[in-house]
Enzyme design. Sequence first.
Site, PDB file in Angstrom:
ATOM      1  CB  SER A 164      -0.903   0.057   1.202  1.00  0.00           C
ATOM      2  OG  SER A 164      -0.293  -0.259   2.385  1.00  0.00           O
ATOM      3  CG  ASP A 216       2.508  -6.472   1.385  1.00  0.00           C
ATOM      4  OD1 ASP A 216       1.909  -7.779   1.477  1.00  0.00           O
ATOM      5  OD2 ASP A 216       1.668  -5.620   1.376  1.00  0.00           O
ATOM      6  CE  LYS A 234      -0.133  -8.349   3.489  1.00  0.00           C
ATOM      7  NZ  LYS A 234      -0.552  -8.139   2.075  1.00  0.00           N
ATOM      8  CD  GLU A 240      -7.719  -5.727   1.484  1.00  0.00           C
ATOM      9  OE1 GLU A 240      -6.342  -6.044   1.400  1.00  0.00           O
ATOM     10  OE2 GLU A 240      -7.756  -4.663   0.883  1.00  0.00           O
TER      11      GLU A 240
HETATM   12  O1  KIV Z   1      -0.473  -3.322   1.567  1.00  0.00           O
HETATM   13  C1  KIV Z   1      -1.026  -3.388   2.465  1.00  0.00           C
HETATM   14  O2  KIV Z   1      -1.125  -2.468   3.343  1.00  0.00           O
HETATM   15  C2  KIV Z   1      -1.717  -4.532   3.000  1.00  0.00           C
HETATM   16  C3  KIV Z   1      -2.845  -4.456   4.134  1.00  0.00           C
HETATM   17  C4  KIV Z   1      -3.788  -3.292   4.039  1.00  0.00           C
HETATM   18  C5  KIV Z   1      -3.298  -5.899   4.463  1.00  0.00           C
HETATM   19  O3  KIV Z   1      -1.910  -5.526   2.459  1.00  0.00           O
END
Ligand code: KIV
Length: 267
Positions: free
Chosen positions: A47, A85, A115, A184
């Site tokens: 994000s 991520d 993640k 989500e």
């Molecule tokens: O990229 C992100 O911030 C996310 C979360 C909001 C779960 O994947």
Amino acid sequence: MKKRKTILDIGLMKQQQDKISVLTAYDYPFAQLMDSVGIDIILVGDSVGSVFSGYDNTLPVTVEEMLYHTRAVVRGSQQALIVTDMPFMSYQIDLPDARKNAGRLIKEGGAQAVKLEGGEHMAATIRAIVDIDIPVMGHIGLTPQSIHRMGGFKVQGREEEQARRILADAKAVEDAGAFAVVLEGIPRNLAKAVTAALSIPTIGIGAGADCDGQVLVIHDILGLCDKYSPKFVKRYADISATISSGIEQYIKEVKAGDFPTTDHSFK
Ligand code: KIV
């Protein structure tokens, strides 16, 4: 030096029905602030592409960018588990590529876990990364990297067949060895059923109160990003107004010659 939380601590929290707090951070100061008040997990989310870099979605984010932000967050924190991520196209090509990129985020970035988005179709990828001792957090339901397939940011799992698929995705992610999974943009009752069906913790975002933990984007809860505010976001502060008025005052004082004063000058 405080002891950093591990994936074992996070797993235990589900067993003890201790809710897991998760926020995103992308830089040193925010990591320091949330770490010092006891956040359990800091997610260096992709994000970052939307709320920090100003892209329309998360797709342009690169591994190099994630490395840069992950290092800053790791330097700013002492006790939170750091999950970072895997950006779009860093794990979708093949398993060796996915392992290599996950490895870089741990070795060069300093995160403790990665993640990635996807359920049954990503199970082999999750397994491949877990097999080289890199903990993986799954992410299912509304997966922002699939925005073009989903036709936008839409709640997933409202129809029975879709709900069945999401439950199967959750099981596949757990069976592949993930230590936790983000749910989500799915209906509360579905998130409740998934949470009851899994032994690993579920972390909800727009998935209701029955998940084992909650995650939100820091810019959303502090009122730092006005682009788009989804229904599931709660705003806990409005720091945009504070920042704007501080900057306005600075401009005014510079123009008027009221800053710097002798207090801010050297003899
Ligand atoms: O990229 C992100 O911030 C996310 C979360 C909001 C779960 O994947």
